[in-house]
Design a protein around this motif. Structure first.
Motif, PDB file in Angstrom:
ATOM      1  N   TYR A   1       1.318  71.005  39.520  1.00 22.46           N
ATOM      2  CA  TYR A   1       1.518  71.074  40.972  1.00 22.46           C
ATOM      3  C   TYR A   1       2.018  72.451  41.400  1.00 22.46           C
ATOM      4  O   TYR A   1       1.595  72.995  42.418  1.00 22.46           O
ATOM      5  N   LEU A   2       2.904  73.031  40.601  1.00 24.01           N
ATOM      6  CA  LEU A   2       3.419  74.360  40.911  1.00 24.01           C
ATOM      7  C   LEU A   2       2.291  75.395  40.865  1.00 24.01           C
ATOM      8  O   LEU A   2       2.192  76.259  41.736  1.00 24.01           O
ATOM      9  N   GLN A   3       1.419  75.280  39.883  1.00 23.48           N
ATOM     10  CA  GLN A   3       0.269  76.183  39.797  1.00 23.48           C
ATOM     11  C   GLN A   3      -0.678  75.979  40.976  1.00 23.48           C
ATOM     12  O   GLN A   3      -1.235  76.946  41.507  1.00 23.48           O
TER      13      GLN A   3
ATOM     14  N   ALA B   1       3.790  65.697  46.455  1.00 26.57           N
ATOM     15  CA  ALA B   1       3.516  65.126  45.135  1.00 26.57           C
ATOM     16  C   ALA B   1       4.463  65.718  44.094  1.00 26.57           C
ATOM     17  O   ALA B   1       4.934  65.006  43.188  1.00 26.57           O
ATOM     18  N   LEU B   2       4.750  67.006  44.228  1.00 27.59           N
ATOM     19  CA  LEU B   2       5.697  67.655  43.314  1.00 27.59           C
ATOM     20  C   LEU B   2       7.094  67.058  43.465  1.00 27.59           C
ATOM     21  O   LEU B   2       7.813  66.903  42.473  1.00 27.59           O
ATOM     22  N   ALA B   3       7.478  66.715  44.666  1.00 23.28           N
ATOM     23  CA  ALA B   3       8.800  66.110  44.894  1.00 23.28           C
ATOM     24  C   ALA B   3       8.911  64.774  44.151  1.00 23.28           C
ATOM     25  O   ALA B   3       9.945  64.489  43.536  1.00 23.28           O
ATOM     26  N   ILE B   4       7.856  63.991  44.191  1.00 31.31           N
ATOM     27  CA  ILE B   4       7.859  62.700  43.486  1.00 31.31           C
ATOM     28  C   ILE B   4       7.969  62.927  41.984  1.00 31.31           C
ATOM     29  O   ILE B   4       8.755  62.271  41.286  1.00 31.31           O
ATOM     30  N   THR B   5       7.203  63.877  41.481  1.00 30.05           N
ATOM     31  CA  THR B   5       7.236  64.176  40.052  1.00 30.05           C
ATOM     32  C   THR B   5       8.593  64.743  39.649  1.00 30.05           C
ATOM     33  O   THR B   5       9.099  64.441  38.565  1.00 30.05           O
ATOM     34  N   ASP B   6       9.187  65.549  40.514  1.00 28.95           N
ATOM     35  CA  ASP B   6      10.501  66.117  40.220  1.00 28.95           C
ATOM     36  C   ASP B   6      11.556  65.012  40.108  1.00 28.95           C
ATOM     37  O   ASP B   6      12.422  65.070  39.236  1.00 28.95           O
ATOM     38  N   HIS B   7      11.470  64.009  40.960  1.00 26.41           N
ATOM     39  CA  HIS B   7      12.404  62.878  40.879  1.00 26.41           C
ATOM     40  C   HIS B   7      12.173  62.094  39.587  1.00 26.41           C
ATOM     41  O   HIS B   7      13.125  61.611  38.971  1.00 26.41           O
ATOM     42  N   SER B   8      10.915  62.009  39.160  1.00 24.67           N
ATOM     43  CA  SER B   8      10.604  61.335  37.901  1.00 24.67           C
ATOM     44  C   SER B   8      11.193  62.107  36.719  1.00 24.67           C
ATOM     45  O   SER B   8      11.738  61.510  35.783  1.00 24.67           O
ATOM     46  N   VAL B   9      11.100  63.425  36.760  1.00 23.67           N
ATOM     47  CA  VAL B   9      11.688  64.258  35.706  1.00 23.67           C
ATOM     48  C   VAL B   9      13.193  64.008  35.632  1.00 23.67           C
ATOM     49  O   VAL B   9      13.752  63.818  34.544  1.00 23.67           O
TER      50      VAL B   9
END
Length: 170
Positions: free
Chosen positions: A98-100, A48-56
């Motif tokens: 997600y990191l937390q 999920a963090l990977a998807i959000t990172d791509h969005s960033v």
């Protein structure tokens, strides 16, 4: 030198906690999910963090394109500019969350793992002692059972005629 993204930080934390490269851990989490449920959970959060990172990254690129030097955005682009900035802030907040979450799962894993074999033995002995299955010392009689407390009358009381249903001649 570019700063580390949340995805890079998460990968480093996971690799340090499990002692293996993230690519191998992704495979292990899928092939043997019951072996380490905390790894599986961590890898779901990592995905999920990977998807959000791509969005960033996409929002940052859009903002860089709209605010590049020498470029004056048109009036109709101002809404797109502010919308992208707001979406970037949301994506950063999601990444941080997600990191937390990954950090908390790793902390839980470390707290659940015994530090050494001796502490595991002590934990097992304490569990047996709490469960009441510990053997009594030689030469000691076991404690007598505690008497049970009475909560209410043990014999059913007859009801008074006032509260009993009327029974007519029959």
């Amino acid at each position: 030198m570019p700063t580390a993204t949340a995805l890079n930080q998460a990968a480093a934390m996971i690799e340090n906690a499990w002692g293996q490269p993230i690519e191998l851990l992704e495979i292990l989490a899928v092939r043997r999910p019951s072996d380490d449920p905390l790894l599986r959970s961590t890898m779901h959060i990592y995905a999920a963090l990977a998807i959000t990172d791509h969005s960033v990254t996409a929002h940052q690129n859009r903002l860089h394109a709209l605010t590049r030097p020498g470029y004056v955005p048109a009036f109709y682009e101002l809404e797109r500019l502010t919308g992208s900035a707001a979406e970037l802030r949301v994506a950063h907040a999601e990444s941080h969350t997600y990191l937390q979450a990954i950090r908390r799962v790793i902390e839980a894993r470390e707290a659940a793992a015994p530090a050494d074999g001796a502490s595991a033995v002590r934990l097992a002995q304490a569990a047996v002692a709490r469960s009441g299955h510990a053997q009594t010392a030689l030469g000691q009689a076991p404690d007598p059972p505690a008497p049970s407390t009475v909560v209410g009358p043990s014999v059913r009381q007859p009801r008074s005629p006032i509260h009993s249903p009327a029974v007519g001649p029959g």
